[in-house]
Design a protein around this motif. Structure first.
Motif, PDB file in Angstrom:
ATOM      1  N   LEU A 149       0.831  -1.244   0.140  1.00  0.00           N
ATOM      2  CA  LEU A 149      -0.101   0.075  -0.164  1.00  0.00           C
ATOM      3  C   LEU A 149       0.931   0.961  -0.031  1.00  0.00           C
ATOM      4  O   LEU A 149       1.821   1.365   0.790  1.00  0.00           O
ATOM      5  CB  LEU A 149      -0.994   0.043   1.327  1.00  0.00           C
ATOM      6  CG  LEU A 149      -1.932  -1.081   1.688  1.00  0.00           C
ATOM      7  CD1 LEU A 149      -2.430  -1.238   2.865  1.00  0.00           C
ATOM      8  CD2 LEU A 149      -2.897  -1.256   0.226  1.00  0.00           C
ATOM      9  N   GLU A 160       0.509   5.350   0.288  1.00  0.00           N
ATOM     10  CA  GLU A 160      -0.516   6.561   0.492  1.00  0.00           C
ATOM     11  C   GLU A 160      -0.111   7.705  -0.155  1.00  0.00           C
ATOM     12  O   GLU A 160       1.326   8.041  -0.162  1.00  0.00           O
ATOM     13  CB  GLU A 160      -0.816   6.757   2.100  1.00  0.00           C
ATOM     14  CG  GLU A 160      -1.365   5.425   2.631  1.00  0.00           C
ATOM     15  CD  GLU A 160      -0.721   5.039   4.030  1.00  0.00           C
ATOM     16  OE1 GLU A 160      -1.246   4.576   4.786  1.00  0.00           O
ATOM     17  OE2 GLU A 160       0.678   5.927   4.312  1.00  0.00           O
ATOM     18  N   CYS A 210      -4.843   5.986  -1.567  1.00  0.00           N
ATOM     19  CA  CYS A 210      -3.962   4.777  -1.258  1.00  0.00           C
ATOM     20  C   CYS A 210      -4.142   3.792  -2.451  1.00  0.00           C
ATOM     21  O   CYS A 210      -4.982   3.169  -2.529  1.00  0.00           O
ATOM     22  CB  CYS A 210      -4.391   3.993  -0.020  1.00  0.00           C
ATOM     23  SG  CYS A 210      -3.629   2.456   0.796  1.00  0.00           S
ATOM     24  N   TRP A 239      -8.993   3.088   6.449  1.00  0.00           N
ATOM     25  CA  TRP A 239      -8.105   4.127   6.964  1.00  0.00           C
ATOM     26  C   TRP A 239      -8.081   4.239   8.475  1.00  0.00           C
ATOM     27  O   TRP A 239      -9.223   4.052   9.072  1.00  0.00           O
ATOM     28  CB  TRP A 239      -8.677   5.569   6.273  1.00  0.00           C
ATOM     29  CG  TRP A 239      -8.397   5.629   4.933  1.00  0.00           C
ATOM     30  CD1 TRP A 239      -9.305   5.528   3.734  1.00  0.00           C
ATOM     31  CD2 TRP A 239      -7.091   6.220   4.283  1.00  0.00           C
ATOM     32  NE1 TRP A 239      -8.545   5.765   2.596  1.00  0.00           N
ATOM     33  CE2 TRP A 239      -7.545   6.094   2.679  1.00  0.00           C
ATOM     34  CE3 TRP A 239      -5.986   6.536   4.656  1.00  0.00           C
ATOM     35  CZ2 TRP A 239      -6.354   6.636   1.927  1.00  0.00           C
ATOM     36  CZ3 TRP A 239      -4.867   6.917   3.909  1.00  0.00           C
ATOM     37  CH2 TRP A 239      -5.318   6.764   2.520  1.00  0.00           C
ATOM     38  N   HIS A 274     -13.944   2.199   6.798  1.00  0.00           N
ATOM     39  CA  HIS A 274     -13.430   1.108   5.714  1.00  0.00           C
ATOM     40  C   HIS A 274     -14.835   0.815   4.900  1.00  0.00           C
ATOM     41  O   HIS A 274     -15.666   1.254   4.914  1.00  0.00           O
ATOM     42  CB  HIS A 274     -13.140  -0.111   6.717  1.00  0.00           C
ATOM     43  CG  HIS A 274     -14.286  -0.819   7.391  1.00  0.00           C
ATOM     44  ND1 HIS A 274     -14.300  -1.158   8.707  1.00  0.00           N
ATOM     45  CD2 HIS A 274     -15.343  -1.358   6.580  1.00  0.00           C
ATOM     46  CE1 HIS A 274     -15.248  -1.841   9.050  1.00  0.00           C
ATOM     47  NE2 HIS A 274     -16.024  -2.142   7.792  1.00  0.00           N
ATOM     48  N   THR A 304      -7.195   1.830  -5.916  1.00  0.00           N
ATOM     49  CA  THR A 304      -7.105   2.854  -5.319  1.00  0.00           C
ATOM     50  C   THR A 304      -8.282   3.182  -4.243  1.00  0.00           C
ATOM     51  O   THR A 304      -9.261   3.362  -4.824  1.00  0.00           O
ATOM     52  CB  THR A 304      -6.626   4.072  -5.873  1.00  0.00           C
ATOM     53  OG1 THR A 304      -5.412   3.915  -6.698  1.00  0.00           O
ATOM     54  CG2 THR A 304      -6.112   5.341  -4.836  1.00  0.00           C
ATOM     55  N   CYS A 355      -3.338   3.720   5.677  1.00  0.00           N
ATOM     56  CA  CYS A 355      -4.093   2.992   4.854  1.00  0.00           C
ATOM     57  C   CYS A 355      -3.931   1.329   5.424  1.00  0.00           C
ATOM     58  O   CYS A 355      -3.025   1.186   5.651  1.00  0.00           O
ATOM     59  CB  CYS A 355      -4.080   3.204   3.496  1.00  0.00           C
ATOM     60  SG  CYS A 355      -4.548   2.215   2.289  1.00  0.00           S
TER      61      CYS A 355
END
Length: 115
Positions: A4, A6, A22, A36, A50, A77, A95
């Protein structure tokens, strides 16, 4: 494994907006949930929002009505649109992705809201 990355943090005045991004790579088809979290100095990391693969969302009470989480399948993303920011939103935002019961984390991005 899932990786991931960000982007999008920064400094903003109270009442302003920021959008965090992200990008996920790796075993993205195994991801079931992305979200997040944030961690302010001296506090525990907490869930902000989420989103599931099916599109269901969940938000912390403190951000409901101000933040919106979304996912772009084409770009792999997840975004967090943050409006009406408050000084108490200041934190490092992380993230997160859950894939096959394993949790992956981004490196974190600082969000600072000045009063």
């Amino acid at each position: 494994q899932v990786q991931l990355v960000e982007s999008g943090g920064g400094l903003v005045q109270a009442g302003g907006s920021l959008r965090l991004s992200c990008a996920a790579s790796g075993s993205i088809f195994s991801i079931s949930v992305m979200g997040w979290y944030r961690q302010a100095p001296g506090k525990q990391r907490e869930l902000v929002a989420h989103i599931t693969r099916g599109g269901s969302t969940n938000y912390a009470d403190s951000v409901k009505g101000r933040f919106t989480i979304s996912f772009d399948n084409a770009k792999n993303t997840v975004y967090l649109q943050m409006n009406s920011l408050k000084p108490e939103d200041t934190a490092v935002y992380y993230c997160n992705a859950v894939a096959l019961q394993q949790w992956a984390w981004g490196q974190g991005t600082q969000v600072t809201v000045s009063s």
